[in-house]
Design an enzyme around this catalytic site. Sequence first.
Site, PDB file in Angstrom:
ATOM      1  N   LYS A  17      19.068  25.279 -54.262  1.00 60.13           N
ATOM      2  CA  LYS A  17      19.705  26.455 -54.821  1.00 60.13           C
ATOM      3  C   LYS A  17      18.602  27.001 -56.028  1.00 60.13           C
ATOM      4  CE  LYS A  17      23.485  28.155 -57.575  1.00 60.13           C
ATOM      5  NZ  LYS A  17      24.966  28.006 -57.994  1.00 60.13           N
TER       6      LYS A  17
ATOM      7  N   ASP B 290      22.357  32.693 -63.544  1.00 64.68           N
ATOM      8  CA  ASP B 290      23.828  32.966 -62.784  1.00 64.68           C
ATOM      9  C   ASP B 290      24.623  33.782 -64.029  1.00 64.68           C
ATOM     10  OD1 ASP B 290      25.808  33.376 -61.492  1.00 64.68           O
ATOM     11  OD2 ASP B 290      26.383  31.284 -61.278  1.00 64.68           O
TER      12      ASP B 290
ATOM     13  N   LYS C 210      30.495  35.924 -65.651  1.00 66.32           N
ATOM     14  CA  LYS C 210      31.123  34.607 -66.321  1.00 66.32           C
ATOM     15  C   LYS C 210      31.391  35.370 -67.811  1.00 66.32           C
ATOM     16  CE  LYS C 210      28.400  31.449 -63.790  1.00 66.32           C
ATOM     17  NZ  LYS C 210      29.499  30.632 -63.325  1.00 66.32           N
TER      18      LYS C 210
ATOM     19  N   ASP D 112      20.666  27.072 -63.371  1.00 68.11           N
ATOM     20  CA  ASP D 112      21.468  27.082 -61.928  1.00 68.11           C
ATOM     21  C   ASP D 112      20.420  26.967 -61.005  1.00 68.11           C
ATOM     22  OD1 ASP D 112      23.709  27.058 -60.559  1.00 68.11           O
ATOM     23  OD2 ASP D 112      23.912  29.195 -60.780  1.00 68.11           O
TER      24      ASP D 112
ATOM     25  N   ASP E  89      30.533  35.355 -58.357  1.00 67.22           N
ATOM     26  CA  ASP E  89      29.825  34.014 -58.985  1.00 67.22           C
ATOM     27  C   ASP E  89      29.853  32.871 -57.969  1.00 67.22           C
ATOM     28  OD1 ASP E  89      29.358  32.728 -60.984  1.00 67.22           O
ATOM     29  OD2 ASP E  89      31.033  32.344 -61.925  1.00 67.22           O
TER      30      ASP E  89
ATOM     31  N   GLU F 241      27.748  32.392 -55.651  1.00 65.60           N
ATOM     32  CA  GLU F 241      26.417  32.910 -55.203  1.00 65.60           C
ATOM     33  C   GLU F 241      25.645  31.769 -54.547  1.00 65.60           C
ATOM     34  OE1 GLU F 241      26.827  32.113 -58.408  1.00 65.60           O
ATOM     35  OE2 GLU F 241      24.925  31.089 -58.618  1.00 65.60           O
TER      36      GLU F 241
ATOM     37  N   ARG G 141      25.934  29.482 -52.676  1.00 65.82           N
ATOM     38  CA  ARG G 141      26.300  29.233 -51.188  1.00 65.82           C
ATOM     39  C   ARG G 141      25.765  30.374 -50.299  1.00 65.82           C
ATOM     40  NH1 ARG G 141      32.692  28.791 -52.296  1.00 65.82           N
ATOM     41  NH2 ARG G 141      31.701  28.291 -54.295  1.00 65.82           N
TER      42      ARG G 141
HETATM   43  N1  BES Z   1      26.327  27.798 -60.759  1.00 63.57           N
HETATM   44  C1  BES Z   1      27.779  27.816 -60.620  1.00 63.57           C
HETATM   45  C2  BES Z   1      28.341  26.216 -61.048  1.00 63.57           C
HETATM   46  C3  BES Z   1      28.036  25.696 -62.310  1.00 63.57           C
HETATM   47  C4  BES Z   1      28.853  25.724 -63.162  1.00 63.57           C
HETATM   48  C5  BES Z   1      26.947  24.900 -62.393  1.00 63.57           C
HETATM   49  C6  BES Z   1      28.928  25.100 -64.262  1.00 63.57           C
HETATM   50  C7  BES Z   1      26.823  24.203 -63.536  1.00 63.57           C
HETATM   51  C8  BES Z   1      27.671  24.285 -64.781  1.00 63.57           C
HETATM   52  C9  BES Z   1      28.230  28.373 -59.640  1.00 63.57           C
HETATM   53  O1  BES Z   1      27.491  29.711 -59.006  1.00 63.57           O
HETATM   54  C10 BES Z   1      29.509  29.004 -59.653  1.00 63.57           C
HETATM   55  O2  BES Z   1      29.878  29.799 -60.591  1.00 63.57           O
HETATM   56  N2  BES Z   1      30.501  28.515 -59.114  1.00 63.57           N
HETATM   57  C11 BES Z   1      32.039  29.148 -59.209  1.00 63.57           C
HETATM   58  C12 BES Z   1      32.511  29.063 -57.953  1.00 63.57           C
HETATM   59  C13 BES Z   1      33.798  29.857 -57.798  1.00 63.57           C
HETATM   60  C14 BES Z   1      33.622  31.108 -58.213  1.00 63.57           C
HETATM   61  C15 BES Z   1      34.411  29.643 -56.286  1.00 63.57           C
HETATM   62  C16 BES Z   1      32.604  28.007 -60.143  1.00 63.57           C
HETATM   63  O3  BES Z   1      32.345  26.596 -60.047  1.00 63.57           O
HETATM   64  O4  BES Z   1      33.553  28.361 -60.916  1.00 63.57           O
HETATM   65 ZN    ZN Z   2      25.411  29.505 -59.540  1.00 60.24          ZN
HETATM   66 MN    MN Z   3      28.035  31.610 -59.958  1.00 61.65          MN
END
Ligand code: BES
Ligand code: ZN
Ligand code: MN
Length: 495
Positions: free
Chosen positions: A261, A266, A273, A284, A343, A345, A347
């Site tokens: 990824k 992000d 966010k 990210d 968010d 994204e 996957r």
């Molecule tokens: N890049 C983030 C996950 C992340 C969070 C990595 C903190 C490192 C530190 C990912 O894209 C994300 O935003 N995931 C969301 C998923 C949710 C919207 C289902 C999450 O983990 O909140």
């Molecule tokens: Zn992300």
């Molecule tokens: Mn995200």
Amino acid sequence: MKISFSDISVGKSGALAVVVTEGATMTGALGDLDRKTGGAIKRAIKATDFTGKSGSILDLVTPQGLMVSRLLLMGVGKASAATATTMENLGGDLVGRLERDKETAAAIIVDGVSNARLRAEDAAAHVAFGAKLRSYRFDKYKSKKKDDPVPMKTLSVGTKVAAGARKAYSTFEKIADGMFLTRDLVNEPPNVLFPKEFARRARALSKVGVKVEVLGEAQMHKLGMGSLLGVGQGSERESQLVVMRWNGGKPGDKPVAFVGKGVCFDTGGISLKPPAGMEDMKGDMGGAACVTGLMHALAARKAKVNAVGVIGVVENMPDGNAQRPGDIVTSMSGQTIEIINTDAEGRLVLADALHYTEKRFQPKFMIDLATLTGAIMVALGKEYAGLFSNDDLLSKQLAEAGEAENEKVWRMPMGPAYDKAINSQFADMKNTGGRDGGSITAAQFLLRFVKSTKWAHLDIAGTAMASPKSSINQSWGSGWGVRLLNRLVADHYEG
Ligand code: BES
Ligand code: ZN
Ligand code: MN
């Protein structure tokens, strides 16, 4: 820092360190030094509580009888209990201490440390590896460096088995180079490291013999990568898919594949966010950075394996053309996805990257790495990465490699009960499965894009970035995963 190996000798300048086993008996190299200094070492130990415990250091400044600036006694604990990690931490601690004290040239004597699991030459080589990893710095954006620790220039490792240690270290050095590339990529700010710049840096791997192809948006469009492209469509920066191939194995032998990824930044997209900590989302792309560093390491050490690295590199931004919650996209596999949260994204990027990799290469296995979910940190903290897999043997091999390299993974459950959480009323699936088991439903999503290949997914949100400082790592981006996967390949997929 230049690292060299030689027989045991005592220099006439710089700092000198000597590894001391628990009990600090005056034998071997330590006994020789004690005689040279007229018994100063023995007296110093008597005057303090230093006993040679692992992690302890006793600093003797300008010891009599020697021309060196200081003599550091470095405790390693019992020789019978020493591991690769013990020795690496010792090498790292040495560099940390010397940088603080502005010593730029040093020698360390590693004598009398070996056991059934650790040969003497490996003990010395791991000290050098730890020193090298600790020496990494990322200060290119600091215009004033005067208060920073002074980087070391040379370290000479003295051992009775110098030739063997030098040989072992020559491999470690290449792994370290791969890790440093990964650390650099993760540490770079997002205005500098956008998708095309990432692709440019990946292209540079051609100098170690990696074949690199870069696909832009037009080519991905032709392939039908609607899932990946939807993530990048709100960004001014063009999305990229980078394919790296190292053919060090038998011609025609199926490759092993690593998929990363690479979200260069992000923001969350339209599902924006909150501001606090958003700057961390420059990391990210840690999965893609790991794949790139790994490909560098495999090629540089000429691993006898055919390996491919595929990274989806995008930026997730909210603008007038950005993807919306409610949008339905069609992936390269033909499956449709309802976007619930922009968010989620990562996957979406991996869905197309995994399908492309499986279809084009039919690899022996696919391992993807992604800073995929915050939920994995809730579950495992920063000590273990989450492992999700459809294959028990691959999982076992990864868990063992992780213990050996101190980059640990913990297997998480999967199954139909989790999978049904991502069914959608409008499309084949949706891109979130709710709060419960968030890392698992993310992994179930990925599995829907794997047809029949052995697959493992490593959720590295807790281990790739904002890393706790350690003896061998002071960097925000740790380079996590390069050692783990290099070891997996070396132990099971080479030759
Ligand atoms: N890049 C983030 C996950 C992340 C969070 C990595 C903190 C490192 C530190 C990912 O894209 C994300 O935003 N995931 C969301 C998923 C949710 C919207 C289902 C999450 O983990 O909140
Ligand atoms: Zn992300
Ligand atoms: Mn995200």
